[in-house]
Design a protein around this motif. Structure first.
Motif, PDB file in Angstrom:
ATOM      1  N   LYS A 189      50.806  41.117  45.120  1.00  0.00           N
ATOM      2  CA  LYS A 189      51.405  40.680  43.942  1.00  0.00           C
ATOM      3  C   LYS A 189      50.319  40.142  43.248  1.00  0.00           C
ATOM      4  CE  LYS A 189      55.499  40.952  45.106  1.00  0.00           C
ATOM      5  NZ  LYS A 189      56.582  41.708  44.290  1.00  0.00           N
ATOM      6  N   SER A 190      49.112  39.757  43.672  1.00  0.00           N
ATOM      7  CA  SER A 190      47.905  39.480  42.833  1.00  0.00           C
ATOM      8  C   SER A 190      46.542  39.880  43.337  1.00  0.00           C
ATOM      9  CB  SER A 190      47.798  37.641  42.488  1.00  0.00           C
ATOM     10  OG  SER A 190      47.472  37.074  43.778  1.00  0.00           O
ATOM     11  N   GLY A 191      45.453  39.472  42.735  1.00  0.00           N
ATOM     12  CA  GLY A 191      44.192  39.791  43.112  1.00  0.00           C
ATOM     13  C   GLY A 191      43.881  41.191  43.848  1.00  0.00           C
ATOM     14  N   ILE A 192      43.185  40.881  44.873  1.00  0.00           N
ATOM     15  CA  ILE A 192      42.447  42.352  45.528  1.00  0.00           C
ATOM     16  C   ILE A 192      43.837  43.017  46.227  1.00  0.00           C
ATOM     17  CG2 ILE A 192      41.042  43.286  47.528  1.00  0.00           C
ATOM     18  CD1 ILE A 192      39.532  42.903  45.242  1.00  0.00           C
ATOM     19  N   GLU A 193      44.779  42.048  46.916  1.00  0.00           N
ATOM     20  CA  GLU A 193      46.027  42.689  47.576  1.00  0.00           C
ATOM     21  C   GLU A 193      46.779  43.305  46.405  1.00  0.00           C
ATOM     22  OE1 GLU A 193      46.786  42.596  50.510  1.00  0.00           O
ATOM     23  OE2 GLU A 193      46.796  40.457  51.334  1.00  0.00           O
ATOM     24  N   ARG A 194      46.651  43.100  45.257  1.00  0.00           N
ATOM     25  CA  ARG A 194      47.456  43.929  44.304  1.00  0.00           C
ATOM     26  C   ARG A 194      46.598  45.059  43.877  1.00  0.00           C
ATOM     27  NH1 ARG A 194      50.585  42.108  38.677  1.00  0.00           N
ATOM     28  NH2 ARG A 194      51.170  43.986  37.953  1.00  0.00           N
ATOM     29  N   LYS A 394      35.578  42.450  25.505  1.00  0.00           N
ATOM     30  CA  LYS A 394      36.229  43.872  26.157  1.00  0.00           C
ATOM     31  C   LYS A 394      36.076  43.528  27.623  1.00  0.00           C
ATOM     32  CE  LYS A 394      31.903  46.417  26.054  1.00  0.00           C
ATOM     33  NZ  LYS A 394      31.087  47.661  25.363  1.00  0.00           N
ATOM     34  N   LYS A 395      36.986  44.227  28.389  1.00  0.00           N
ATOM     35  CA  LYS A 395      37.161  44.145  29.901  1.00  0.00           C
ATOM     36  C   LYS A 395      35.947  44.510  30.451  1.00  0.00           C
ATOM     37  CE  LYS A 395      41.898  45.254  30.097  1.00  0.00           C
ATOM     38  NZ  LYS A 395      43.033  45.972  30.521  1.00  0.00           N
ATOM     39  N   THR A 396      35.198  43.757  31.576  1.00  0.00           N
ATOM     40  CA  THR A 396      34.354  44.125  32.438  1.00  0.00           C
ATOM     41  C   THR A 396      34.562  45.296  33.292  1.00  0.00           C
ATOM     42  OG1 THR A 396      34.838  42.945  34.315  1.00  0.00           O
ATOM     43  CG2 THR A 396      33.630  41.753  32.313  1.00  0.00           C
ATOM     44  N   GLY A 397      35.998  45.509  33.569  1.00  0.00           N
ATOM     45  CA  GLY A 397      36.125  46.622  34.691  1.00  0.00           C
ATOM     46  C   GLY A 397      36.080  46.033  36.161  1.00  0.00           C
ATOM     47  N   VAL A 398      35.841  44.934  36.072  1.00  0.00           N
ATOM     48  CA  VAL A 398      36.150  44.445  37.689  1.00  0.00           C
ATOM     49  C   VAL A 398      37.350  44.773  38.238  1.00  0.00           C
ATOM     50  CG1 VAL A 398      37.312  42.174  36.784  1.00  0.00           C
ATOM     51  CG2 VAL A 398      35.833  42.165  38.943  1.00  0.00           C
ATOM     52  N   ASP A 399      37.291  44.671  39.666  1.00  0.00           N
ATOM     53  CA  ASP A 399      38.445  45.222  40.423  1.00  0.00           C
ATOM     54  C   ASP A 399      39.441  44.207  40.686  1.00  0.00           C
ATOM     55  OD1 ASP A 399      36.342  44.343  41.938  1.00  0.00           O
ATOM     56  OD2 ASP A 399      36.720  45.591  43.513  1.00  0.00           O
ATOM     57  N   LEU A 400      40.070  43.604  39.837  1.00  0.00           N
ATOM     58  CA  LEU A 400      41.145  42.641  39.652  1.00  0.00           C
ATOM     59  C   LEU A 400      42.170  42.897  38.770  1.00  0.00           C
ATOM     60  CD1 LEU A 400      39.207  39.293  40.163  1.00  0.00           C
ATOM     61  CD2 LEU A 400      40.451  40.535  41.809  1.00  0.00           C
ATOM     62  N   TYR A 460      32.043  43.829  40.813  1.00  0.00           N
ATOM     63  CA  TYR A 460      32.860  44.315  41.777  1.00  0.00           C
ATOM     64  C   TYR A 460      32.970  43.571  43.063  1.00  0.00           C
ATOM     65  CZ  TYR A 460      28.766  46.732  43.714  1.00  0.00           C
ATOM     66  OH  TYR A 460      27.550  47.045  44.710  1.00  0.00           O
ATOM     67  N   PHE A 461      34.283  43.724  43.537  1.00  0.00           N
ATOM     68  CA  PHE A 461      34.282  42.721  44.590  1.00  0.00           C
ATOM     69  C   PHE A 461      34.177  43.826  46.007  1.00  0.00           C
ATOM     70  CE2 PHE A 461      36.120  39.975  41.610  1.00  0.00           C
ATOM     71  CZ  PHE A 461      35.698  38.689  42.269  1.00  0.00           C
ATOM     72  N   ALA A 462      34.940  44.993  46.050  1.00  0.00           N
ATOM     73  CA  ALA A 462      34.924  45.860  47.133  1.00  0.00           C
ATOM     74  C   ALA A 462      33.550  46.318  47.485  1.00  0.00           C
ATOM     75  CB  ALA A 462      35.996  46.752  46.730  1.00  0.00           C
ATOM     76  N   SER A 463      33.221  46.129  48.616  1.00  0.00           N
ATOM     77  CA  SER A 463      31.907  46.676  49.137  1.00  0.00           C
ATOM     78  C   SER A 463      32.241  48.177  49.679  1.00  0.00           C
ATOM     79  CB  SER A 463      31.271  45.590  50.127  1.00  0.00           C
ATOM     80  OG  SER A 463      30.314  46.324  50.851  1.00  0.00           O
TER      81      SER A 463
END
Length: 600
Positions: A189-194, A394-400, A460-463
């Motif tokens: 529903k939110s965050g990395i899970e979504r 503008k969007k950073t493109g972060v994975d959220l 980016y958060f995902a390693s």
């Protein structure tokens, strides 16, 4: 003639009968064979187990708690079966007295119908410890089915809540977007899970089984295991994450700790909330409390919080000034603390002014007058174009999921949004990060990394996705002249933190030599007739300015960008300096910063 007609009709009738017999016995064989197959062969999908989320040191952030769901056979609410329903219900409640009888009845009746021949879910989750003592009894009852059903569990509760996110029961929109969600019953529903929901949930398996007329399994013909338990490793360090949370006790705001290549080591939006309350459904009491809080705990301020950036954008704007022919590297002003423009007077924060001011002093002491006058030379068009090229607006493109864009004001933006003309006073306000200028903390972190290295990273958060390493992405957005003059800005940022008169110097106490820029972003405007501004600590809390400190370190070998924003914190350095200092010392303690960045 009549005899011929009768013979013709006789022959036609027999021919029609023969054709019909042929169609029924030969041509329709495949159709009825398929129909028969469907009546005896059943395809049963197998739900995959959701993948776990772990931090950079393999410590769990989101796992699956072992448990079971309970199902009842259909059609037990029919009048002839009502006694069976009551009996099964009584058995369940005697063995598992914590269950809610009214909720069970409601869930069962919601799905029971003449057309449903599948067992009905009545209890979503019962823990392994609770079910094991009674499992053998329940498994012997033909109308009760106990099925393995793991539940999502977040072992650190509220830590990294807005980054990790949570899963919840699937709704109609979720099912429409992804049919697999209907089988699983829940989705991110939110965050990395979504953001990584499709990866984490995996792919369904299936069993092909033969059933009898009573829909009972006779034989398993084939099976295909699901693709499941896909592991997702984040760059987040949960120890650092929890430590930073202690620094933000009773405060609202956001923190980003990011490698200059974009890998996010820690990111928090405060206040946080316990993720586990959302897995099985949050109570109305907790929902009301959280949703009515003026500190907005449900808002992911990292990417959805839009704030005036204040003076933290002066570094990028200063770079545009000293590399443009309209302003130039030798541009300086004499700051007298006020600049009359038309019927308005634009004031510098320092009441007696800064005197003679060049680019380094303007950044070190955050002289507003320097940026006011430089903006009148450069103009809003080149200002907004340059700042957007540097990653703002503008969007950073972060994975959220659903990252907000923010606003870098411009003539075109105002015309499109309000259908109004641009005024020179708006150019001046934009030069100090005020007016309609809005950014997110994640954008400021990306912008700060650009000032540190000359390259714009994608946060980016995902390693790692399973065994696949996520590679950093860096953009070359500075031209040759900007790269050449960037060390001037970097030196000025060093002086902010280390030289007398620097707006951050008196508030920092860290073993790491850092560079940065403070910012104090006004929440309410100051009327023109007010000669002496009310001090921040004297103002009502929700009218105080937001406090920013955008930094990188070590100065001589940039490794990390650390951005701290305290809502209604007042002066940037005073509200954030101690937090920034402790974060860098913790990075040193945990071994992230190498020894060449230490003050000796």
């Amino acid at each position: 003639m009549k005899i011929k007609f009768i013979l013709f009709m006789f022959a036609l009738t027999w021919l029609t009968l023969l054709v019909r017999v042929f169609l029924l016995s030969v041509e329709s064989n495949s159709y009825y064979e398929k129909l028969s197959y469907n009546n005896t062969i059943k395809i049963e999908q197998i739900a995959p187990v959701r993948g776990e989320i772990v931090d950079i040191n393999n410590r769990p952030l989101a796992i699956n708690e072992l448990g079971f769901k309970i199902q009842l056979a259909p059609h037990l609410t029919l009048k002839k079966n009502s006694d069976i329903f009551e009996s099964e219900l009584a058995t369940l409640l005697s063995l598992l007295p914590h269950l809610d009888k009214e909720k069970i009845i409601k869930e069962y009746k919601k799905s029971d119908s003449y057309y449903n021949h599948n067992f009905i879910d009545i209890v979503e989750f019962v823990s392994y410890e609770q079910i094991m003592p009674v499992y053998s009894i329940l498994s012997l009852r033909e109308n009760i089915n106990v099925v393995s059903s793991p539940k999502r569990y977040y072992p650190h509760n509220e830590a990294a809540a807005h980054v990790v996110g949570y899963v919840g029961r699937a709704n109609k929109d979720d099912v429409q977007d992804d049919p697999l969600v209907e089988l699983i019953g829940y989705s991110g529903k939110s965050g990395i899970e979504r953001y990584y929901n499709e990866y984490l949930q995996g792919l369904a398996g299936k069993r092909e089984i033969k059933v009898n007329a009573n829909n009972q399994e006779v034989e398993e013909l084939s099976s295909q295991m699901p693709v499941e338990d896909r592991k997702l490793t984040l760059n987040i360090d949960i120890e650092l994450q929890k430590y930073i949370a202690t620094l933000f006790e009773n405060k609202a705001g956001a923190v980003v700790v990011m490698e200059v290549n974009g890998a996010v080591l820690s990111a928090s939006s405060f206040p946080e909330y316990d993720l586990n309350t959302f897995v099985t459904g949050i109570s109305s009491e907790i929902w009301e409390k959280l949703s009515n809080s003026l500190d907005k705990p449900f808002t992911n301020k990292l990417i959805h919080g839009l704030y005036p950036p204040g003076s933290v954008i002066k570094t990028g704007l200063g770079l545009l000034y000293i590399t443009s022919p309209e302003v130039g590297q030798n541009f300086s002003v004499h700051c007298t603390a006020s600049l009359p423009v038309g019927s308005r007077v634009f004031r510098c924060w320092k009441r007696d002014g800064h005197g003679s001011t060049d680019i380094k002093k303007a950044i070190r002491e955050s002289c507003d007058d320097y940026f006011y006058k430089g903006s009148l030379k450069l103009g809003i068009d080149k200002m907004s174009d340059g700042l957007m090229r540097y990653g703002l607006g503008k969007k950073t493109g972060v994975d959220l999921p659903n990252e907000f864009v923010g606003t870098v004001p411009s003539r075109e933006w105002k015309k499109k949004k309000y259908n109004k003309s641009w005024y020179i006073g708006e150019t001046i306000n934009t030069s100090i990060g005020q007016g309609d200028f809005l950014t997110t903390p994640m954008q400021v972190a990306q912008f700060t990394a650009l000032m540190a290295t000359g390259k714009l990273p994608r946060p980016y958060f995902a390693s790692m996705l399973g065994d696949k390493l996520v590679e950093p992405q860096l953009q070359e957005v500075l031209d040759e002249g900007e790269l050449k003059r960037l060390p001037t800005i970097q030196r000025a940022m060093y002086e902010v933190c280390n030289v007398a008169g620097g707006t951050g110097t008196n508030y920092l106490k860290t073993k790491v030599k850092i560079a940065g820029k403070t910012g104090t972003a006004q929440v309410v405007g100051i009327l023109q007739n007010i000669k002496q501004r009310e001090l921040e600590h004297e103002m009502e809390y929700y009218t105080r300015s937001h406090a920013w400190f955008a930094t990188y370190g070590p100065y001589e070998n940039p490794q990390y960008a650390v951005v701290v924003m305290v809502e209604h914190g007042g002066h940037g350095g005073a509200a954030t300096g101690a937090i920034v200092s402790k974060i860098y010392d913790k990075l040193l303690e945990l071994g992230y910063i190498k020894t060449e960045g230490i003050e000796r």
